[in-house]
Motif scaffolding. Structure first.
Motif, mmCIF file in Angstrom:
data_model
loop_
_atom_site.group_PDB
_atom_site.id
_atom_site.type_symbol
_atom_site.label_atom_id
_atom_site.label_comp_id
_atom_site.label_asym_id
_atom_site.label_seq_id
_atom_site.Cartn_x
_atom_site.Cartn_y
_atom_site.Cartn_z
ATOM 1 N N THR A 76 0.968 -42.854 22.749
ATOM 2 C CA THR A 76 1.648 -43.317 23.946
ATOM 3 C C THR A 76 3.110 -42.949 24.015
ATOM 4 N N ALA A 77 3.625 -42.981 25.239
ATOM 5 C CA ALA A 77 5.036 -42.705 25.460
ATOM 6 C C ALA A 77 5.889 -43.924 25.125
ATOM 7 N N LYS A 78 5.270 -45.089 25.047
ATOM 8 C CA LYS A 78 6.012 -46.310 24.708
ATOM 9 C C LYS A 78 6.406 -46.253 23.240
ATOM 10 N N THR A 79 7.689 -46.329 22.987
ATOM 11 C CA THR A 79 8.083 -46.200 21.578
ATOM 12 C C THR A 79 8.831 -47.428 21.063
ATOM 13 N N LYS A 80 8.905 -48.466 21.904
ATOM 14 C CA LYS A 80 9.595 -49.659 21.440
ATOM 15 C C LYS A 80 8.786 -50.331 20.329
ATOM 16 N N ILE A 81 9.520 -50.922 19.389
ATOM 17 C CA ILE A 81 8.871 -51.577 18.251
ATOM 18 C C ILE A 81 7.821 -52.591 18.723
ATOM 19 N N GLU A 82 8.184 -53.407 19.740
ATOM 20 C CA GLU A 82 7.233 -54.451 20.171
ATOM 21 C C GLU A 82 5.944 -53.860 20.740
ATOM 22 N N ASP A 83 6.035 -52.658 21.329
ATOM 23 C CA ASP A 83 4.816 -52.012 21.827
ATOM 24 C C ASP A 83 3.924 -51.566 20.666
ATOM 25 N N LYS A 84 4.576 -51.055 19.635
ATOM 26 C CA LYS A 84 3.797 -50.637 18.458
ATOM 27 C C LYS A 84 3.116 -51.847 17.844
ATOM 28 N N VAL A 85 3.892 -52.935 17.716
ATOM 29 C CA VAL A 85 3.343 -54.156 17.115
ATOM 30 C C VAL A 85 2.175 -54.665 17.954
ATOM 31 N N LYS A 86 2.359 -54.701 19.280
ATOM 32 C CA LYS A 86 1.295 -55.173 20.181
ATOM 33 C C LYS A 86 0.028 -54.337 20.011
ATOM 34 N N GLY A 87 0.215 -53.030 19.906
ATOM 35 C CA GLY A 87 -0.929 -52.134 19.746
ATOM 36 C C GLY A 87 -1.685 -52.434 18.469
ATOM 37 N N LEU A 88 -0.941 -52.585 17.378
ATOM 38 C CA LEU A 88 -1.582 -52.840 16.088
ATOM 39 C C LEU A 88 -2.218 -54.223 16.078
ATOM 40 N N GLU A 89 -1.554 -55.176 16.746
ATOM 41 C CA GLU A 89 -2.117 -56.531 16.813
ATOM 42 C C GLU A 89 -3.378 -56.593 17.663
ATOM 43 N N SER A 90 -3.516 -55.656 18.583
ATOM 44 C CA SER A 90 -4.732 -55.630 19.422
ATOM 45 C C SER A 90 -5.917 -55.028 18.681
ATOM 46 N N GLY A 91 -5.672 -54.539 17.468
ATOM 47 C CA GLY A 91 -6.781 -54.022 16.679
ATOM 48 C C GLY A 91 -6.749 -52.517 16.464
ATOM 49 N N ALA A 92 -5.658 -51.878 16.916
ATOM 50 C CA ALA A 92 -5.554 -50.436 16.670
ATOM 51 C C ALA A 92 -5.219 -50.202 15.198
ATOM 52 N N ASP A 93 -5.524 -49.009 14.702
ATOM 53 C CA ASP A 93 -5.315 -48.715 13.286
ATOM 54 C C ASP A 93 -4.075 -47.892 13.021
ATOM 55 N N ASP A 94 -3.647 -47.151 14.031
ATOM 56 C CA ASP A 94 -2.445 -46.340 13.843
ATOM 57 C C ASP A 94 -1.840 -46.044 15.205
ATOM 58 N N TYR A 95 -0.652 -45.495 15.196
ATOM 59 C CA TYR A 95 0.154 -45.377 16.387
ATOM 60 C C TYR A 95 0.913 -44.055 16.338
ATOM 61 N N LEU A 96 0.849 -43.277 17.396
ATOM 62 C CA LEU A 96 1.603 -42.025 17.432
ATOM 63 C C LEU A 96 2.325 -41.923 18.768
ATOM 64 N N ALA A 97 3.649 -41.721 18.716
ATOM 65 C CA ALA A 97 4.439 -41.682 19.948
ATOM 66 C C ALA A 97 4.473 -40.277 20.531
ATOM 67 N N LYS A 98 4.383 -40.211 21.880
ATOM 68 C CA LYS A 98 4.513 -38.933 22.584
ATOM 69 C C LYS A 98 5.993 -38.628 22.787
ATOM 70 N N PRO A 99 6.434 -37.411 22.736
ATOM 71 C CA PRO A 99 5.636 -36.227 22.401
ATOM 72 C C PRO A 99 5.416 -36.149 20.893
ATOM 73 N N PHE A 100 4.289 -35.589 20.492
ATOM 74 C CA PHE A 100 3.975 -35.517 19.073
ATOM 75 C C PHE A 100 3.600 -34.083 18.716
ATOM 76 N N ALA A 101 3.675 -33.796 17.434
ATOM 77 C CA ALA A 101 3.255 -32.477 16.968
ATOM 78 C C ALA A 101 1.769 -32.551 16.660
ATOM 79 N N TYR A 102 1.022 -31.550 17.078
ATOM 80 C CA TYR A 102 -0.417 -31.553 16.857
ATOM 81 C C TYR A 102 -0.753 -31.718 15.366
ATOM 82 N N ALA A 103 0.056 -31.108 14.511
ATOM 83 C CA ALA A 103 -0.192 -31.187 13.062
ATOM 84 C C ALA A 103 -0.163 -32.639 12.583
ATOM 85 N N GLU A 104 0.738 -33.435 13.174
ATOM 86 C CA GLU A 104 0.813 -34.840 12.771
ATOM 87 C C GLU A 104 -0.413 -35.608 13.271
ATOM 88 N N LEU A 105 -0.813 -35.331 14.501
ATOM 89 C CA LEU A 105 -2.016 -35.975 15.041
ATOM 90 C C LEU A 105 -3.210 -35.692 14.128
#
Ligand code: CA
Length: 221
Positions: free
Chosen positions: A79-108
């Motif tokens: 996601t384009a959302k990169t605020k800490i609270e967005d990452k926390v919300k994502g992980l708290e919703s049951g996601a396993d990892d988080y990658l901020a856009k724009p990202f390098a394909y190699a990292e994905l």
């Protein structure tokens, strides 16, 4: 391994899909949250790539719904959302990892491999059985340190069998995890691929490594 990309930016989704297909993944796409949720619930995926800002149902809700329904497929939020609270919300919703856009394909790609390893409790990035070794990230198969050349589909089947080497794997499982949504599951194509794969990995070796369990499927042994 089969991946669902839930992302409304068609261009980004297509670029990621192209890269993953070249890596040998089977890839399906959903362009809104509703379609994504439906596919994630009804098809057999090994990993979900999930955007947060989506039409119809947002990514966090998709994530929560899936976890409420006990669907444990690893989820990588993109996601384009990169605020800490967005990452926390994502992980708290049951996601396993988080990658901020724009990202390098190699990292994905590296994160996908790490998530797949984690979901299969594999400490070692190399999948091994006897003298057979498969490196999912580098796309190398070796037997007794000798490289074996496989087509992407043969590679994907062998990877799947090795990830489930303690189980009998059915033809349906192979079909569901190696081919995408558009594949005609009625054909006997899995048997054809297994026959070629067997020939390639067993040629010149006394120990034969893929066993047929009659009426059920296959087992690595
Ligand atoms: Ca979006």
């Amino acid at each position: 391994m089969r991946i669902l990309i839930i992302e409304d930016e068609h261009r980004l989704s297509n670029v990621v899909k192209k890269g993953l297909v070249e890596e040998g993944f089977a890839v399906d796409q959903a362009f809104d949250g509703e379609e994504g949720l439906y596919l994630a619930e009804s098809e057999a995926y090994d990993l979900l790539i999930l955007d947060l800002m989506l039409p119809k149902i947002d990514g966090l809700k998709v994530c929560r719904e899936l976890r409420n329904k006990k669907i444990k497929t690893p989820i990588l939020i993109l996601t384009a959302k990169t605020k800490i609270e967005d990452k926390v919300k994502g992980l708290e919703s049951g996601a396993d990892d988080y990658l901020a856009k724009p990202f390098a394909y190699a990292e994905l790609k590296a994160r996908i491999q790490a998530l797949l390893r984690r979901s299969h409790n594999e400490g070692d990035p190399i999948l091994k059985l006897d003298d057979l070794e498969l490196d999912p990230a580098k796309h190398i198969v070796m037997r007794s340190k000798k490289t074996i050349s496989l087509t992407p589909k043969e590679f994907a089947i062998l990877e799947y069998l090795l990830r489930y080497k303690n189980d009998v794997v059915t033809r349906t499982q192979v079909t569901e995890h190696v081919w995408d949504y558009n594949f005609d599951a009625l054909s006997n194509v899995v048997d054809v691929f297994i026959a070629t794969l067997r020939r390639k990995i067993n040629k010149g070796f006394p120990k034969k490594l893929i066993r047929t369990v009659h009426g059920v499927g296959y087992k690595m042994k």
